[in-house]
Enzyme design. Structure first.
Site, PDB file in Angstrom:
ATOM      1  N   LYS A  48      37.284 -69.586  67.197  1.00 39.20           N
ATOM      2  CA  LYS A  48      37.617 -70.497  68.292  1.00 39.20           C
ATOM      3  C   LYS A  48      37.120 -70.000  69.648  1.00 39.20           C
ATOM      4  O   LYS A  48      36.806 -70.790  70.529  1.00 39.20           O
ATOM      5  CB  LYS A  48      39.134 -70.720  68.343  1.00 39.20           C
ATOM      6  CG  LYS A  48      39.660 -71.519  67.158  1.00 39.20           C
ATOM      7  CD  LYS A  48      41.150 -71.797  67.282  1.00 39.20           C
ATOM      8  CE  LYS A  48      41.650 -72.639  66.119  1.00 39.20           C
ATOM      9  NZ  LYS A  48      43.096 -72.949  66.229  1.00 39.20           N
TER      10      LYS A  48
ATOM     11  N   LYS B  22      36.506 -79.127  57.516  1.00 36.77           N
ATOM     12  CA  LYS B  22      37.779 -79.838  57.487  1.00 36.77           C
ATOM     13  C   LYS B  22      37.713 -81.097  58.348  1.00 36.77           C
ATOM     14  O   LYS B  22      37.019 -81.138  59.357  1.00 36.77           O
ATOM     15  CB  LYS B  22      38.908 -78.940  58.014  1.00 36.77           C
ATOM     16  CG  LYS B  22      39.455 -77.948  57.011  1.00 36.77           C
ATOM     17  CD  LYS B  22      40.590 -77.140  57.591  1.00 36.77           C
ATOM     18  CE  LYS B  22      41.794 -77.997  57.898  1.00 36.77           C
ATOM     19  NZ  LYS B  22      42.946 -77.216  58.389  1.00 36.77           N
TER      20      LYS B  22
ATOM     21  N   LYS C 199      39.826 -84.115  64.473  1.00 32.46           N
ATOM     22  CA  LYS C 199      39.606 -85.048  65.581  1.00 32.46           C
ATOM     23  C   LYS C 199      38.544 -84.523  66.547  1.00 32.46           C
ATOM     24  O   LYS C 199      37.995 -85.287  67.341  1.00 32.46           O
ATOM     25  CB  LYS C 199      40.918 -85.292  66.332  1.00 32.46           C
ATOM     26  CG  LYS C 199      41.888 -86.190  65.589  1.00 32.46           C
ATOM     27  CD  LYS C 199      43.132 -86.454  66.404  1.00 32.46           C
ATOM     28  CE  LYS C 199      42.842 -87.358  67.584  1.00 32.46           C
ATOM     29  NZ  LYS C 199      42.489 -88.725  67.190  1.00 32.46           N
TER      30      LYS C 199
END
Length: 330
Positions: free
Chosen positions: A113, A196, A199
């Site tokens: 991340k 995965k 959004k």
């Protein structure tokens, strides 16, 4: 003491089919077996992207509405926002003092991340796993339902709990057990079966949102990536087809093998039509219930407030015991 289940999802807008199949659908069954706390983890939501206040606030209400619309019963389970129980942040600090830096350096999600420039990542993103441990340990949680991607964080929570217990030579913290969710319900992107469903994906056609219209669901499934091979006999090395079959199987309650056997009699156009209709049969009533619930935010706020009171009662008692063990004067 009744065994406790704890889990949560970040409020990032309306949740998607992956959230439903990968977590919430299975929470609905767990709430019938255990004392369950289902948290909207809004403190985690500010570790990276900082949304405008109104957007974050609305997302919290959307998450609460989605939990309820999907079958989480506020009379049976505790639904609340993480930030409204101060014990989450307080216990996070306490546990950070028992967590070696080396343990956090091994966390692969921070590396993913934070990207190439880790110096610009927030301290909150780095210490995210300790807050997650605090979320769990604050309630003496016995079972934590997670997917494979969160397994490393759960193992860290177990290590932190054990380190605290060993330091004070007692068994205060319940060592949480990892309850791996049904992996056939690990839903991937409709545009890339190796990632995965999310959004944050740049393609709007990668994700089935729980507020999508019937027409949009049909369009997204029609555009879902497949491959040049025919049939459903062998799904090995075919991530996109495997993902669509997993979605169908998870929603229909059928095994992957049975789904493949049935759909092998038909072409891909037929399969996609059946899949879209099946998704609509599940998503449509959820969407309508979400929309109805969002019309009365005061009612949702009352549900969250009641959940906070119940969660705080458990959290405050545990925090008091932890502070006493450490030696704080109260």
């Amino acid at each position: 003491m009744t065994d406790i289940v704890f889990s949560g999802i970040q409020p990032s807008g309306v949740l998607h089919l992956g959230n439903y199949l990968g977590a919430i659908k299975q929470w609905v069954d767990l709430q019938k077996q255990y004392k369950s706390l289902f948290c909207i983890v809004d403190l985690h939501a500010i570790t990276a992207n900082k949304l405008p206040a109104d957007e974050l606030r609305n997302n919290i209400f959307k998450a609460a509405a989605t939990y309820i619309a999907c079958g989480i019963d506020p009379k049976q389970s505790i639904i609340f926002s993480q930030s409204t129980v101060s014990g989450h942040a307080e216990l996070c600090w306490l546990l950070e003092c028992y967590t070696p830096i080396g343990w956090l350096n091994r966390m692969t999600q921070f590396k993913d991340k934070a990207g190439s420039d880790k110096q610009k990542a927030s301290l909150g993103l780095y210490s995210y796993p300790v807050l997650m441990a605090a979320d769990i340990l604050l309630y003496q949680t016995k079972y934590v339902p997670v997917g494979d991607d969160q397994k490393q964080h759960l193992e860290l929570a177990r290590d932190i709990a054990s380190a605290f217990n060993n330091h004070y030579k007692l068994e205060h913290f319940t060592i949480p057990e990892i309850l791996i969710l049904d992996q056939t319900s690990r839903i991937m992107s409709l545009r890339d079966g190796t990632n995965k469903m999310s959004k944050s994906d740049p393609s709007e056609y990668s994700c089935i949102n729980l507020d999508d219209t019937d027409d949009l669901i049909i369009k997204k499934i029609e555009k879902a990536k497949t491959d040049s091979e025919h049939g459903f006999t062998d799904l090995k090395g075919r991530p996109e087809i495997n993902n669509l079959v997993n979605i169908y199987s998870a929603l229909s309650g059928s095994s992957v093998e049975k789904t493949c056997e049935e759909m092998n009699k038909h072409d891909m156009k037929y399969f996609k039509k059946e899949l879209a209709e099946l998704i609509i049969s599940i998503v449509s009533p959820i969407r309508e219930k979400i929309n109805d619930l969002l019309k009365d935010q005061s009612h949702l706020h009352e549900i969250l407030k009641n959940g906070t009171e119940k969660a705080a009662e458990i959290a405050n008692q545990n925090l008091k015991e932890i502070k006493n063990i450490i030696g704080f004067v109260q």
